[in-house]
Design a protein around this motif. Structure first.
Motif, PDB file in Angstrom:
ATOM      1  N   UNK A  26       0.617  -1.287  -0.111  1.00 41.97           N
ATOM      2  CA  UNK A  26      -0.071  -0.001  -0.049  1.00 41.97           C
ATOM      3  C   UNK A  26       0.831   1.222  -0.076  1.00 41.97           C
ATOM      4  N   UNK A  27       2.165   1.148   0.261  1.00 40.49           N
ATOM      5  CA  UNK A  27       2.916   2.230   0.213  1.00 40.49           C
ATOM      6  C   UNK A  27       3.682   2.598  -1.198  1.00 40.49           C
ATOM      7  N   UNK A  28       3.927   1.570  -2.018  1.00 36.73           N
ATOM      8  CA  UNK A  28       4.616   1.574  -3.404  1.00 36.73           C
ATOM      9  C   UNK A  28       3.896   1.101  -4.189  1.00 36.73           C
ATOM     10  N   UNK A  29       4.067   1.188  -5.475  1.00 35.08           N
ATOM     11  CA  UNK A  29       3.303   0.946  -6.655  1.00 35.08           C
ATOM     12  C   UNK A  29       3.999  -0.166  -7.458  1.00 35.08           C
ATOM     13  N   UNK A  30       5.207  -0.078  -7.342  1.00 40.07           N
ATOM     14  CA  UNK A  30       6.139  -1.035  -8.322  1.00 40.07           C
ATOM     15  C   UNK A  30       7.290  -1.565  -7.327  1.00 40.07           C
ATOM     16  N   UNK A  31       7.519  -2.930  -7.729  1.00 37.98           N
ATOM     17  CA  UNK A  31       8.481  -3.648  -7.325  1.00 37.98           C
ATOM     18  C   UNK A  31       9.417  -4.023  -8.156  1.00 37.98           C
ATOM     19  N   UNK A  32      10.934  -3.673  -7.958  1.00 37.11           N
ATOM     20  CA  UNK A  32      11.925  -3.817  -9.170  1.00 37.11           C
ATOM     21  C   UNK A  32      12.750  -5.068  -8.452  1.00 37.11           C
ATOM     22  N   UNK A  33      12.787  -6.159  -8.986  1.00 43.43           N
ATOM     23  CA  UNK A  33      13.559  -7.134  -8.636  1.00 43.43           C
ATOM     24  C   UNK A  33      14.841  -7.433  -9.725  1.00 43.43           C
ATOM     25  N   UNK A  83      11.850   0.700 -18.550  1.00 48.51           N
ATOM     26  CA  UNK A  83      11.043  -0.349 -18.171  1.00 48.51           C
ATOM     27  C   UNK A  83       9.495   0.035 -17.489  1.00 48.51           C
ATOM     28  N   UNK A  84       9.838   1.006 -16.757  1.00 46.15           N
ATOM     29  CA  UNK A  84       8.329   1.522 -16.224  1.00 46.15           C
ATOM     30  C   UNK A  84       7.613   2.253 -17.199  1.00 46.15           C
ATOM     31  N   UNK A  85       8.035   2.626 -18.332  1.00 44.37           N
ATOM     32  CA  UNK A  85       7.082   3.197 -19.341  1.00 44.37           C
ATOM     33  C   UNK A  85       5.933   2.292 -19.722  1.00 44.37           C
ATOM     34  N   UNK A  95       0.403   2.122 -19.203  1.00 40.39           N
ATOM     35  CA  UNK A  95      -1.111   1.180 -19.699  1.00 40.39           C
ATOM     36  C   UNK A  95      -1.383   0.434 -18.468  1.00 40.39           C
ATOM     37  N   UNK A  96      -2.855   0.773 -18.033  1.00 36.20           N
ATOM     38  CA  UNK A  96      -3.171   0.199 -17.025  1.00 36.20           C
ATOM     39  C   UNK A  96      -3.472  -1.211 -17.259  1.00 36.20           C
ATOM     40  N   UNK A  97      -3.535  -1.766 -18.239  1.00 36.60           N
ATOM     41  CA  UNK A  97      -3.660  -3.227 -18.479  1.00 36.60           C
ATOM     42  C   UNK A  97      -2.794  -4.078 -17.891  1.00 36.60           C
ATOM     43  N   UNK A  98      -1.460  -3.381 -18.220  1.00 33.98           N
ATOM     44  CA  UNK A  98      -0.198  -4.247 -18.066  1.00 33.98           C
ATOM     45  C   UNK A  98      -0.028  -4.307 -16.416  1.00 33.98           C
ATOM     46  N   UNK A  99       0.274  -5.370 -16.067  1.00 31.81           N
ATOM     47  CA  UNK A  99       0.673  -5.786 -14.641  1.00 31.81           C
ATOM     48  C   UNK A  99       2.016  -6.382 -14.202  1.00 31.81           C
ATOM     49  N   UNK A 100       2.757  -6.872 -15.240  1.00 30.58           N
ATOM     50  CA  UNK A 100       4.153  -7.196 -15.067  1.00 30.58           C
ATOM     51  C   UNK A 100       4.932  -6.904 -16.420  1.00 30.58           C
ATOM     52  N   UNK A 101       6.232  -6.793 -16.221  1.00 24.25           N
ATOM     53  CA  UNK A 101       6.865  -6.568 -17.343  1.00 24.25           C
ATOM     54  C   UNK A 101       8.134  -7.211 -17.134  1.00 24.25           C
ATOM     55  N   UNK A 102       8.904  -7.738 -18.079  1.00 23.68           N
ATOM     56  CA  UNK A 102      10.157  -8.184 -18.087  1.00 23.68           C
ATOM     57  C   UNK A 102      11.033  -7.732 -19.128  1.00 23.68           C
ATOM     58  N   UNK A 103      12.241  -7.386 -18.730  1.00 19.06           N
ATOM     59  CA  UNK A 103      13.349  -6.975 -19.394  1.00 19.06           C
ATOM     60  C   UNK A 103      14.504  -7.904 -19.532  1.00 19.06           C
ATOM     61  N   UNK A 104      15.033  -8.300 -20.579  1.00 26.32           N
ATOM     62  CA  UNK A 104      16.221  -9.251 -20.595  1.00 26.32           C
ATOM     63  C   UNK A 104      17.230  -8.663 -21.127  1.00 26.32           C
TER      64      UNK A 104
END
Length: 53
Positions: free
Chosen positions: A16-23, A38-40, A44-53
């Motif tokens: 509830x304090x942050x919006x995004x986790x970056x691991x 990657x945050x770009x 889009x509100x539909x995107x819940x997860x994103x992976x960068x290689x």
């Protein structure tokens, strides 16, 4: 599998304090603009997860 209780507690405290986790892995080297690029996708509100290689 051993679960680190300290990690679970830390995630609960941040709920509830942050919006995004970056691991990242401990041996990861990022370009200066990597996180911003990657945050770009999260604009889009539909995107819940994103992976960068």
């Amino acid at each position: 599998m051993k679960i680190n209780v300290k990690v679970i507690v830390a995630f609960r405290e941040l709920y509830g304090k942050i919006v995004t986790f970056i691991t990242i892995d401990s041996n990861t080297i990022l370009e200066a603009s990597a996180i911003e690029e990657r945050l770009y996708f999260f604009f889009d509100e539909i995107i819940m997860s994103e992976e960068g290689l």
